[in-house]
Design an enzyme around this catalytic site. Structure first.
Site, short mmCIF file in Angstrom:
data_model
loop_
_atom_site.label_atom_id
_atom_site.label_comp_id
_atom_site.label_asym_id
_atom_site.label_seq_id
_atom_site.Cartn_x
_atom_site.Cartn_y
_atom_site.Cartn_z
N LYS A 1 0.83 -1.20 0.00
CA LYS A 1 0.00 0.00 0.00
C LYS A 1 0.87 1.25 0.00
O LYS A 1 1.87 1.32 0.73
CB LYS A 1 -0.91 -0.02 1.23
CG LYS A 1 -1.93 1.10 1.31
CD LYS A 1 -2.83 0.89 2.53
CE LYS A 1 -3.87 1.99 2.66
NZ LYS A 1 -4.77 1.76 3.82
N SER B 1 -10.06 0.01 6.66
CA SER B 1 -9.40 0.13 5.36
C SER B 1 -8.80 -1.15 4.80
O SER B 1 -8.42 -1.19 3.64
CB SER B 1 -8.31 1.21 5.43
OG SER B 1 -8.90 2.48 5.57
N SER C 1 -9.34 2.13 2.46
CA SER C 1 -8.36 2.81 1.63
C SER C 1 -7.31 1.89 1.01
O SER C 1 -6.52 2.33 0.18
CB SER C 1 -7.65 3.90 2.45
OG SER C 1 -6.92 3.34 3.54
#
Length: 446
Positions: free
Chosen positions: A77, A175, A151
């Site tokens: 990420k 997330s 996210s």
């Protein structure tokens, strides 16, 4: 010819250790799939093709037999440092400066033999439950008209599309679990302090945790073991647990739709048939949970945005941070979080695991949400993902587990929550669900 795309990390690592395939062959196949499909999916901000192949070759100088993730391609990420790559956090306001060192979780993955093939798209500052912005839009590989979630949306999309078997993400208000639930993946948000955090400026007051995204429980267990630097073997014998099932939204005024309530009840029925003590029971969520969640959500963004040029932030991010600034002082005291833990602790003293829907409804359409107003984003996010925030506020472990399908054919999912230190128990229950109700692992994009 054997293909390694779509194979689990466990299978790939075993084959590399046994020298049935080289790390370069595995990584090259996955890079080819990224090149072929990521233009449609939008999982990656940047792909490290040459560097990944070079790092795969370097693995041959190590003792492959000692590497639990030998030759396994992973995605990271884009809010965690990868040596030699810029950490953009989904924003035009962050510097395009290569990181000098890996984040500790990335270092642990590499030490275990994993190869980082790229950094994945996130919404700006990882604020929202949809992933789009100046660096790209991550779509759900099972339904490209829908967002992958957020996210950790790019990380989830990469795994669901078969571009990597594992991805690293993090979870400050859901997330990991939100995109995993959208994309048919297993995700584990560990309890506080189990895996090193170091996310942004203070881990959103200690609510954010790093964790795995995988297609199987076995792979999630393997990656979690590496991230936590501890062995997490499955139990030698089945363990009977007390499981509460609740389909009530923790946030007042948000309704959970029928496909998700059905999934939770069907999962509960299977676990009951398997011998667990399962009964309906709602946690005593306080009426102030909605306002507390909003205060912590916005305050975390306010802190992360402090040293950034507001003129280079999207309007929804600027407003989110501005709202949060008034809450930072109060949130830092931790009073509400401690009150929530005290209120919910007796429930988890009585029940080993809480089973809930993972989401309240299917994910929003894939669209330019970063160009839309703040309130519209808040309402869309809250309407579909109210189930996750309480467990960041408490700091207790929680998982998203695929279960069934939506009317559209995209995956549905349930959530498992446990008391502190119950990661192994959650993985055990998730593994039983995987056996009782197997799920499809990779979306077809051909």
């Amino acid at each position: 010819m054997t293909t390694w795309v779509g194979r689990t990390a466990t299978e790939i690592a075993a084959a590399v250790r046994e020298q049935r395939v080289t790390p370069r062959e595995v990584v090259a196949e996955h890079l080819a799939r990224i090149e072929r499909f990521d233009g449609r999916v939008g999982a990656f901000r940047t792909v490290r093709a040459d560097a990944a192949l070079a790092e795969a070759d370097e693995l041959l100088s190590r003792d492959l037999g000692q590497l639990p993730l030998a030759g396994v391609p992973v995605a990271v990420k884009d809010n965690l440092a990868v040596r030699g790559e810029a950490n953009r956090n989904g924003s035009a306001a962050t510097p395009d400066t290569p990181a000098g060192e890996d984040h500790v979780t990335v270092a642990r993955l590499r030490a275990a033999g994993a190869v980082v093939v790229g950094l994945t798209n996130v919404p700006e500052l990882c604020v929202f439950g949809t992933t789009e912005g100046v660096h790209g839009t991550a779509r759900n590989p099972w339904d490209l008209s829908r967002t992958a979630g957020g996210s950790s949306g790019g990380s989830a999309a990469a795994v669901a599309a078969g571009m990597v078997p594992l991805a690293l993400g993090n979870d400050g208000m859901g997330s990991l679990r939100i995109p995993a639930a959208n994309c048919g993946l297993v995700a584990l948000k560990p309890g506080h302090g189990v895996v090193p955090a170091g996310i942004g400026h203070g881990d959103w007051f200690g609510m954010s945790e790093n964790g795995p995204l995988a297609t199987t429980v076995e792979d999630a267990r393997l990656m979690f073991s590496v991230l936590a630097d501890t062995e997490q073997p499955p139990p030698a014998e089945p363990v009977t647990r007390s499981i509460a099932v609740s389909v009530r939204s923790p946030l007042a005024g948000v309704r959970v739709t029928r496909p998700y309530t059905i999934a939770a009840r069907q999962a509960a029925a299977l676990l009951s048939e398997a011998g667990h003590r399962v009964r309906p029971a709602n946690p005593p969520y306080p009426v102030w949970l909605s306002t507390t969640s909003l205060a912590h959500w916005t305050a975390g963004t306010a802190v992360d945005a402090e040293d950034l040029d507001p003129r280079r932030l999207a309007r929804r991010t600027r407003v989110h941070a501005a709202v949060g600034r008034r809450f930072v002082t109060g949130v830092r005291t931790g009073v509400r979080r401690e009150q929530l833990r005290a209120r919910l602790a007796p429930f988890f003293a009585e029940h080993d695991v809480l089973l809930t829907p993972a989401l309240a409804r299917r994910s929003p359409a894939s669209a330019a949400w970063h160009e839309r107003g703040w309130l519209r984003n808040i309402l869309a996010n809250t309407a579909y993902s109210p189930m996750t925030p309480p467990w960041n506020l408490t700091g207790w472990p929680a998982m998203a587990v695929p279960f069934g399908t939506l009317p559209s054919g995209a995956p549905c999912a349930v959530q498992l929550v446990g008391r502190p230190g119950s990661e192994a128990a959650l993985l055990d229950v998730a593994g039983q669900l995987e056996v009782l109700n197997p799920w499809r692992r990779t979306a077809r994009l051909d």
